[in-house]
Scaffold this motif. Structure first.
Motif, PDB file in Angstrom:
ATOM      1  N   LEU A 287      95.193  77.930 107.949  1.00 44.88           N
ATOM      2  CA  LEU A 287      95.441  77.058 106.867  1.00 44.88           C
ATOM      3  C   LEU A 287      94.907  77.695 105.820  1.00 44.88           C
ATOM      4  O   LEU A 287      93.964  77.670 105.407  1.00 44.88           O
ATOM      5  CB  LEU A 287      95.170  75.604 106.667  1.00 44.88           C
ATOM      6  CG  LEU A 287      96.067  74.934 105.637  1.00 44.88           C
ATOM      7  CD1 LEU A 287      97.500  75.159 106.007  1.00 44.88           C
ATOM      8  CD2 LEU A 287      95.529  73.328 105.789  1.00 44.88           C
ATOM      9  N   VAL A 288      95.784  79.018 105.057  1.00 48.05           N
ATOM     10  CA  VAL A 288      95.315  79.727 104.125  1.00 48.05           C
ATOM     11  C   VAL A 288      95.264  79.118 102.749  1.00 48.05           C
ATOM     12  O   VAL A 288      96.213  79.198 102.058  1.00 48.05           O
ATOM     13  CB  VAL A 288      95.960  81.203 104.222  1.00 48.05           C
ATOM     14  CG1 VAL A 288      95.286  82.254 103.174  1.00 48.05           C
ATOM     15  CG2 VAL A 288      96.083  81.825 105.537  1.00 48.05           C
ATOM     16  N   GLU A 289      94.335  78.173 102.421  1.00 44.95           N
ATOM     17  CA  GLU A 289      94.393  77.542 101.173  1.00 44.95           C
ATOM     18  C   GLU A 289      92.874  76.912 101.039  1.00 44.95           C
ATOM     19  O   GLU A 289      92.140  76.730 102.017  1.00 44.95           O
ATOM     20  CB  GLU A 289      95.425  76.538 101.155  1.00 44.95           C
ATOM     21  CG  GLU A 289      95.349  75.238 101.910  1.00 44.95           C
ATOM     22  CD  GLU A 289      96.329  74.262 101.814  1.00 44.95           C
ATOM     23  OE1 GLU A 289      96.042  73.202 101.608  1.00 44.95           O
ATOM     24  OE2 GLU A 289      97.438  74.851 102.087  1.00 44.95           O
ATOM     25  N   ARG A 290      92.589  76.803  99.859  1.00 46.08           N
ATOM     26  CA  ARG A 290      91.033  76.108  99.410  1.00 46.08           C
ATOM     27  C   ARG A 290      91.241  74.739  99.613  1.00 46.08           C
ATOM     28  O   ARG A 290      92.438  74.050  99.318  1.00 46.08           O
ATOM     29  CB  ARG A 290      90.825  76.509  98.243  1.00 46.08           C
ATOM     30  CG  ARG A 290      89.423  75.942  97.720  1.00 46.08           C
ATOM     31  CD  ARG A 290      89.218  76.213  96.214  1.00 46.08           C
ATOM     32  NE  ARG A 290      87.863  75.665  96.034  1.00 46.08           N
ATOM     33  CZ  ARG A 290      86.524  76.205  96.115  1.00 46.08           C
ATOM     34  NH1 ARG A 290      86.543  77.581  96.898  1.00 46.08           N
ATOM     35  NH2 ARG A 290      85.465  75.785  95.867  1.00 46.08           N
ATOM     36  N   TYR A 291      90.308  74.216 100.545  1.00 50.87           N
ATOM     37  CA  TYR A 291      90.346  72.725 100.469  1.00 50.87           C
ATOM     38  C   TYR A 291      90.269  71.994  99.364  1.00 50.87           C
ATOM     39  O   TYR A 291      89.506  72.271  98.504  1.00 50.87           O
ATOM     40  CB  TYR A 291      89.152  72.366 101.495  1.00 50.87           C
ATOM     41  CG  TYR A 291      89.006  70.744 101.604  1.00 50.87           C
ATOM     42  CD1 TYR A 291      89.902  69.971 102.246  1.00 50.87           C
ATOM     43  CD2 TYR A 291      88.153  70.038 101.082  1.00 50.87           C
ATOM     44  CE1 TYR A 291      89.977  68.736 102.419  1.00 50.87           C
ATOM     45  CE2 TYR A 291      88.023  68.688 101.041  1.00 50.87           C
ATOM     46  CZ  TYR A 291      89.033  68.085 101.856  1.00 50.87           C
ATOM     47  OH  TYR A 291      89.063  66.650 101.940  1.00 50.87           O
ATOM     48  N   ARG A 292      91.072  70.938  98.904  1.00 49.78           N
ATOM     49  CA  ARG A 292      91.266  70.234  97.534  1.00 49.78           C
ATOM     50  C   ARG A 292      90.929  68.919  98.036  1.00 49.78           C
ATOM     51  O   ARG A 292      91.108  68.257  99.076  1.00 49.78           O
ATOM     52  CB  ARG A 292      92.603  70.578  97.127  1.00 49.78           C
ATOM     53  CG  ARG A 292      93.628  69.914  98.010  1.00 49.78           C
ATOM     54  CD  ARG A 292      94.962  70.039  97.420  1.00 49.78           C
ATOM     55  NE  ARG A 292      96.189  69.469  98.075  1.00 49.78           N
ATOM     56  CZ  ARG A 292      96.482  69.851  99.264  1.00 49.78           C
ATOM     57  NH1 ARG A 292      96.201  71.009  99.961  1.00 49.78           N
ATOM     58  NH2 ARG A 292      97.560  69.076 100.000  1.00 49.78           N
ATOM     59  N   ASP A 293      90.353  68.170  96.899  1.00 54.46           N
ATOM     60  CA  ASP A 293      89.929  66.682  96.744  1.00 54.46           C
ATOM     61  C   ASP A 293      91.187  66.039  97.044  1.00 54.46           C
ATOM     62  O   ASP A 293      92.135  66.126  96.762  1.00 54.46           O
ATOM     63  CB  ASP A 293      89.442  66.323  95.301  1.00 54.46           C
ATOM     64  CG  ASP A 293      88.547  65.091  95.245  1.00 54.46           C
ATOM     65  OD1 ASP A 293      88.323  64.677  96.533  1.00 54.46           O
ATOM     66  OD2 ASP A 293      88.655  64.315  94.233  1.00 54.46           O
ATOM     67  N   GLY A 294      90.939  65.156  98.084  1.00 52.60           N
ATOM     68  CA  GLY A 294      91.958  64.156  98.760  1.00 52.60           C
ATOM     69  C   GLY A 294      92.814  64.824  99.669  1.00 52.60           C
ATOM     70  O   GLY A 294      93.792  64.029 100.254  1.00 52.60           O
ATOM     71  N   GLN A 295      92.742  65.889 100.072  1.00 58.10           N
ATOM     72  CA  GLN A 295      93.752  66.404 101.210  1.00 58.10           C
ATOM     73  C   GLN A 295      93.402  65.819 102.349  1.00 58.10           C
ATOM     74  O   GLN A 295      92.203  65.535 102.817  1.00 58.10           O
ATOM     75  CB  GLN A 295      93.223  68.079 101.339  1.00 58.10           C
ATOM     76  CG  GLN A 295      94.228  68.703 102.092  1.00 58.10           C
ATOM     77  CD  GLN A 295      93.848  70.212 102.224  1.00 58.10           C
ATOM     78  OE1 GLN A 295      93.222  70.774 101.535  1.00 58.10           O
ATOM     79  NE2 GLN A 295      94.596  70.948 103.378  1.00 58.10           N
ATOM     80  N   PRO A 296      94.556  65.425 103.025  1.00 54.72           N
ATOM     81  CA  PRO A 296      94.298  64.650 104.321  1.00 54.72           C
ATOM     82  C   PRO A 296      93.497  65.505 105.627  1.00 54.72           C
ATOM     83  O   PRO A 296      93.834  66.589 105.190  1.00 54.72           O
ATOM     84  CB  PRO A 296      95.846  64.513 104.701  1.00 54.72           C
ATOM     85  CG  PRO A 296      96.754  64.721 103.304  1.00 54.72           C
ATOM     86  CD  PRO A 296      95.905  65.454 102.748  1.00 54.72           C
ATOM     87  N   LEU A 297      92.998  64.744 106.281  1.00 48.87           N
ATOM     88  CA  LEU A 297      92.280  65.521 107.511  1.00 48.87           C
ATOM     89  C   LEU A 297      92.277  64.690 108.615  1.00 48.87           C
ATOM     90  O   LEU A 297      92.562  63.658 108.473  1.00 48.87           O
ATOM     91  CB  LEU A 297      90.406  65.570 106.889  1.00 48.87           C
ATOM     92  CG  LEU A 297      90.287  66.639 105.768  1.00 48.87           C
ATOM     93  CD1 LEU A 297      88.915  66.555 105.293  1.00 48.87           C
ATOM     94  CD2 LEU A 297      90.384  68.114 106.011  1.00 48.87           C
ATOM     95  N   ALA A 298      92.013  65.524 109.679  1.00 56.11           N
ATOM     96  CA  ALA A 298      91.848  64.948 111.245  1.00 56.11           C
ATOM     97  C   ALA A 298      90.903  63.838 111.028  1.00 56.11           C
ATOM     98  O   ALA A 298      90.172  63.701 110.135  1.00 56.11           O
ATOM     99  CB  ALA A 298      91.715  65.880 111.917  1.00 56.11           C
TER     100      ALA A 298
END
Length: 431
Positions: A287-298
């Protein structure tokens, strides 16, 4: 180009050296060191034996050392990423020319006496200024300067990877001792970089069996710790699962010194895309993107990201289990957390500073990823690992038995975890 590739390593070296040490002296101390990795036919006839040789060779080569492989050739049916091919010698030779600029991994012994010989198994060593004997079982490794060490690893690769990491740290310390005249504190320098003599590192009980069916999990960061964790997981027998790796960064020349799966031919590629090419039964989804605040995770999350607020953000998603790998100078800090234990905010309540290049070296980052992978593999069967941390200096492996530390809830936890007694609203006041 070699100096640029080693720039993060020399930056770490400078922490214990006077400011007047020339950069060229640091690079020369690393690059002029010759190391022979010696193993017998019985050892390289097993997957753990080949893993030990590969791990040691790659970690040493990433620190700029001249690496020689003195062992019989062997078939290599198992995956040994980033190596490609089914013969040990050819695969090591090929990967050696695709690592640091102007460096190779050679087969045989050097024409002059080596500075260090690392003996895996009971093969007699070549002449050297210093000889290390290293043994391993499936879950442990031992080091001695006096006598050959038993090699009983047959199934699991973890003791073998520790064996390779022990060898790499001792080689690095030989380079550092060449710079002792520049030491800021000679006594402290001698204690930190003096040779280890007798060491035993036990990762798990002898009959331990990890859970190789990992299901779906997320890995935030495609950097050094993520590389090392995947290096270990991809060698685990019967491994399977699906790993989503989240990062927007591209691999640069200065990453070659410690990213365990990165080759020079992969520079300029998104880190997560490069990692994905190693996926097999353990699928790696980039996933070519910076992890962002509030992003859903496993429900299961691994963090190798340096930015501490990003760790808080991931913990606020309330995953069922979260593992964190980090390095601080020459030390490794690895922890794991579930819904009821003190969280990553309790462990790291201050944001800290991450501006500028971070000093790193291959074997330290490798230890962080290896121990993080181990916690993931045992998360269901060894629940007591949640709520504690491992704090360990690979330079002084004698301290392994004291590396496990408890975690305490922090009353000012910035996450607002259950253990701290704070609510998330209290931890995150409205703007």
């Amino acid at each position: 180009m070699l100096a640029q590739a080693l720039s993060r390593t020399t930056l770490l070296m400078r922490a214990d050296l006077r400011d007047d040490v020339p950069e060229s002296a640091l690079v020369d101390a690393l690059a002029d060191l010759s190391v022979v990795i010696s193993a017998d036919a019985r050892l390289v006839g097993t997957a753990p034996g080949r893993t030990a040789v590969v791990t040691a060779a790659l970690l040493m080569a990433r620190s700029g050392h001249r690496v020689w492989i003195d062992c019989p050739d062997a078939a290599m049916p198992e995956p040994q990423p980033p190596l490609v091919g089914d013969r040990l010698h050819d695969a090591l030779r090929d990967v050696g020319v695709d690592l640091l600029p102007d460096r190779t991994i050679e087969i045989g012994i050097p024409p002059a006496t080596a500075d260090l010989v690392v003996v895996f198994g009971d093969r007699g060593p070549a002449a050297a200024g210093r000889v290390l004997y290293i043994g391993a079982s499936d879950w442990s490794a031992s080091l001695s300067t006096a006598a050959p060490q038993a090699w009983t690893a047959t199934d699991q690769p973890f003791g073998a990877m520790v064996a390779g990491a022990l060898a790499a740290s001792e080689a690095f310390k030989v380079s550092m001792r060449r710079l002792s005249t520049f030491a800021r504190s000679p006594q402290a320098y001698d204690r930190m970089f003096g040779p280890a003599t007798d060491v035993v590192v036990d990762l798990a009980p002898g009959g331990a069996r990890p859970e190789p069916s990992l299901g779906a999990f997320d890995l935030v960061s495609g950097g050094a710790i993520a590389n090392a964790a995947l290096f270990a997981l991809l060698r685990t027998p019967d491994i399977r699962g699906r790993c989503r790796v989240i990062d927007d960064d591209e691999s640069a020349l200065s990453n070659l010194n410690r990213n365990a799966l990165l080759l020079r031919s992969g520079l300029g590629t998104a880190k997560v895309t490069d990692l994905a090419r190693h996926g097999c039964d353990l699928q790696i989804e980039p996933l070519v993107e910076r992890y962002r605040d509030g992003q859903p995770l496993a429900a299961v999350v691994l963090l190798g990201v340096d930015d501490i607020p990003s760790r808080w953000s991931a913990q606020r998603r309330r995953p069922d289990w979260l593992g964190v790998g980090a390095t601080v100078g020459f030390a490794v800090q690895v922890s794991s957390h579930d819904a009821t234990t003190p969280c990553v905010g309790c462990l790291h309540p201050q944001a800290g500073m991450t501006d500028g290049p971070i000093p790193t070296v291959a074997f330290v980052s490798f230890w962080a990823g290896l121990l993080l992978a181990l916690r993931l593999l045992f998360r269901e069967h060894d629940r007591h690992l949640s709520g504690d941390q491992t704090w360990f200096s690979p330079l002084r492996p004698e301290g392994w038995e004291y590396a496990r530390l408890g975690l305490s809830a922090h009353p000012g936890c910035p996450v607002g975890c259950e253990a701290s007694g704070r609510t998330e609203h209290q931890a995150r006041p409205a703007a």
